[in-house]
Scaffold this active site. Structure first.
Site, short mmCIF file in Angstrom:
data_model
loop_
_atom_site.label_atom_id
_atom_site.label_comp_id
_atom_site.label_asym_id
_atom_site.label_seq_id
_atom_site.Cartn_x
_atom_site.Cartn_y
_atom_site.Cartn_z
N ASN A 33 -10.11 -0.39 1.22
CA ASN A 33 -8.65 -0.39 1.15
C ASN A 33 -8.32 -0.90 -0.44
OD1 ASN A 33 -5.97 -0.71 0.83
ND2 ASN A 33 -5.77 -1.77 3.09
N HIS A 69 -3.20 6.98 3.30
CA HIS A 69 -3.63 5.62 2.82
C HIS A 69 -4.67 5.20 3.30
CE1 HIS A 69 -3.98 1.57 1.80
NE2 HIS A 69 -3.52 1.05 2.58
N CYS A 82 0.74 -1.36 0.11
CA CYS A 82 0.14 0.03 0.04
C CYS A 82 0.97 1.26 -0.10
CB CYS A 82 -0.87 0.03 1.18
SG CYS A 82 -2.05 -1.53 1.44
N1 ACO Z 1 -17.31 -9.09 11.13
C1 ACO Z 1 -17.67 -9.33 12.61
N2 ACO Z 1 -16.95 -9.87 13.50
C2 ACO Z 1 -15.70 -9.94 13.08
C3 ACO Z 1 -15.22 -9.56 11.82
C4 ACO Z 1 -16.17 -9.23 10.85
N3 ACO Z 1 -15.83 -8.78 9.51
N4 ACO Z 1 -13.83 -9.51 11.66
C5 ACO Z 1 -13.27 -10.12 13.14
N5 ACO Z 1 -14.50 -10.04 13.94
C6 ACO Z 1 -14.58 -10.62 15.20
C7 ACO Z 1 -13.35 -11.54 15.52
O1 ACO Z 1 -13.55 -12.83 15.21
C8 ACO Z 1 -13.15 -11.19 16.98
O2 ACO Z 1 -14.29 -11.78 17.81
P1 ACO Z 1 -13.80 -12.41 19.23
O3 ACO Z 1 -13.65 -11.40 20.13
O4 ACO Z 1 -15.08 -13.36 19.34
O5 ACO Z 1 -12.78 -13.40 18.89
C9 ACO Z 1 -13.85 -9.67 16.94
O6 ACO Z 1 -14.55 -9.40 15.90
C10 ACO Z 1 -12.54 -8.65 17.42
O7 ACO Z 1 -11.56 -8.83 16.12
P2 ACO Z 1 -10.33 -8.05 16.32
O8 ACO Z 1 -9.38 -8.68 15.20
O9 ACO Z 1 -9.80 -7.97 17.62
O10 ACO Z 1 -10.87 -6.68 15.87
P3 ACO Z 1 -10.27 -5.28 15.78
O11 ACO Z 1 -10.94 -4.33 16.70
O12 ACO Z 1 -8.61 -5.53 15.81
O13 ACO Z 1 -10.44 -4.88 14.19
C11 ACO Z 1 -9.20 -4.68 12.08
C12 ACO Z 1 -10.03 -5.73 13.19
C13 ACO Z 1 -10.50 -3.94 11.60
C14 ACO Z 1 -8.86 -5.62 10.93
C15 ACO Z 1 -8.30 -3.78 12.83
O14 ACO Z 1 -7.46 -4.55 13.46
C16 ACO Z 1 -7.45 -3.22 11.68
O15 ACO Z 1 -7.99 -2.02 10.87
N6 ACO Z 1 -6.23 -3.09 11.52
C17 ACO Z 1 -5.30 -2.66 10.54
C18 ACO Z 1 -5.56 -3.16 9.29
C19 ACO Z 1 -4.76 -2.37 8.13
O16 ACO Z 1 -4.46 -1.00 8.36
N7 ACO Z 1 -4.41 -2.90 7.08
C20 ACO Z 1 -3.74 -2.44 6.16
C21 ACO Z 1 -2.70 -2.64 5.48
S1 ACO Z 1 -3.14 -3.79 4.31
C22 ACO Z 1 -1.95 -4.04 3.27
O17 ACO Z 1 -0.69 -3.55 3.22
C23 ACO Z 1 -2.15 -4.86 1.89
#
Ligand code: ACO
Length: 332
Positions: free
Chosen positions: A284, A254, A114
């Site tokens: 994204n 980004h 990215c």
């Molecule tokens: N729908 C519903 N529930 C979900 C989903 C979904 N789509 N995805 C995960 N959950 C659940 C998980 O299973 C977990 O459940 P549990 O507590 O029962 O185990 C709960 O939601 C919390 O999951 P987390 O992974 O802890 O959620 P978090 O608050 O960390 O959010 C997210 C996840 C949105 C991915 C966040 O961590 C994030 O945005 N991180 C940054 C990602 C990023 O910026 N990537 C960019 C680079 S990509 C590249 O370079 C190619």
């Protein structure tokens, strides 16, 4: 030599097909509410049928060539930040060259996920500054939807497809548009985001089955990394540019997660009206996200030109790229 560089044009292309958060509830256990509150995403555009990252890139490239009024035969390089190519080779840049008739351009792709567009701006800027090239076409194009595990709700909701293009050229009026570029890589965080390429030993050596190519991401670690390190790297780049943070009009990051964008906004004390986000519409789109956000913000009037701006990207590697730019009227 220190030849000034002009950002001559920027544009983008996305597929027509739109998938909403509600649509996704038909194939995975998720909800519009979860996706919106955790990420800000409402919809994403995805490829269908025979559409491809290269095709989107060709359309975006044609738009910036037309807008910049640069003769296509005078393009010296095409650089394509592209992580999800149609082919390992020929390169995406070569395929775009053939389609637009840029017969005199040397062409290559770069992999910086990215951060790719900012890495490409750094390379293009250096080529022009040194006198090695006059006109450089950058085309960031990715088709992440083709490489997602659509049963993995933690990753498949986050991405969309898109392409963004930018034309760099010599600034005949002497105004340098790219004031600073700062590129970083921390390979020891490589496990945070990976897309393994399926490849196995010859079946006569070891019986095996070919695996599919999927994005795997530790979202929590990426989140922590970005909110801790990116503000520091942005401040370093601003310092290099010779401007003060208070002299910069817009922050165009980004588009990976709205919460990350809001954290940056607070930490850098930016007015929320001057921080650009359109993740709601596109999710994204990897290296294409910054040119898409920049072009849309100019067209909607949210970014008023002329202006100064920080463009900043982060992604698999981990890589980070930041640039401080002057944006001229008429580029979008
Ligand atoms: N729908 C519903 N529930 C979900 C989903 C979904 N789509 N995805 C995960 N959950 C659940 C998980 O299973 C977990 O459940 P549990 O507590 O029962 O185990 C709960 O939601 C919390 O999951 P987390 O992974 O802890 O959620 P978090 O608050 O960390 O959010 C997210 C996840 C949105 C991915 C966040 O961590 C994030 O945005 N991180 C940054 C990602 C990023 O910026 N990537 C960019 C680079 S990509 C590249 O370079 C190619």
């Amino acid at each position: 030599m220190d030849i000034p560089v002009k950002i001559a044009a920027v544009d983008f292309q996305v597929p027509e097909t739109v998938i909403t958060n509600d649509d996704l509830t038909k194939i995975i256990d998720t909800s519009d509410e979860w996706i919106r509150t955790r990420t800000g995403i409402e919809r994403r555009h995805v490829l269908s049928g025979n559409e491809s990252a290269v095709q989107m890139g060709i359309l975006a490239a044609k738009k910036v060539v037309a807008k910049s009024k640069i003769d296509v035969e005078k393009i010296d390089y095409i650089i394509a930040p592209a992580s999800v190519e149609t082919h390992a080779y020929p390169s995406t840049a070569c395929e775009i060259q053939a389609a637009i008739g840029a017969v005199n351009a040397a062409c290559f792709d770069i992999t910086a996920a990215c951060s790719g567009l900012i890495y490409a701006m750094g390379i293009g800027r250096a080529f022009i500054k040194s006198g090695m090239a006059k006109n450089i076409l950058l085309v960031a194009t990715d088709a992440v939807s083709r490489c997602l595990d659509w049963t993995d709700r933690a990753s498949c909701v986050l991405f969309g497809d898109g392409s963004g293009a930018m034309m760099l050229t010599v600034a005949e009026d002497g105004q340098d548009d790219i004031l600073a570029v700062d590129l970083k890589a921390e390979g020891h965080y490589g496990d945070f985001i990976k897309m393994p390429i399926p490849g196995k030993n010859c079946p006569l050596v070891e019986p095996n089955e070919q695996e599919k190519m999927f994005v795997k991401m530790d979202g929590k670690e990426v989140y922590k990394y970005v909110v801790t390190k990116l503000p520091v790297y942005i401040e370093e780049c601003v310092e290099k540019s010779g401007l003060k943070m208070s002299e910069i009009d817009y922050l165009i990051p980004h588009q990976a997660n709205l919460r990350i964008i809001e954290a940056l906004e607070k930490r850098l004390e930016f007015n929320p009206d001057n921080v650009i986000s359109n993740i709601q519409e596109y999710a994204n789109t990897s290296a294409a996200s910054i040119p898409i956000a920049l072009t849309e913000a100019i067209r909607s009037g949210k970014v008023k030109l002329p202006a100064t701006a920080i463009l900043t990207g982060f992604g698999a590697g981990m890589t980070v790229g930041t640039t401080v730019v002057r944006l001229r009227e008429g580029i979008a």
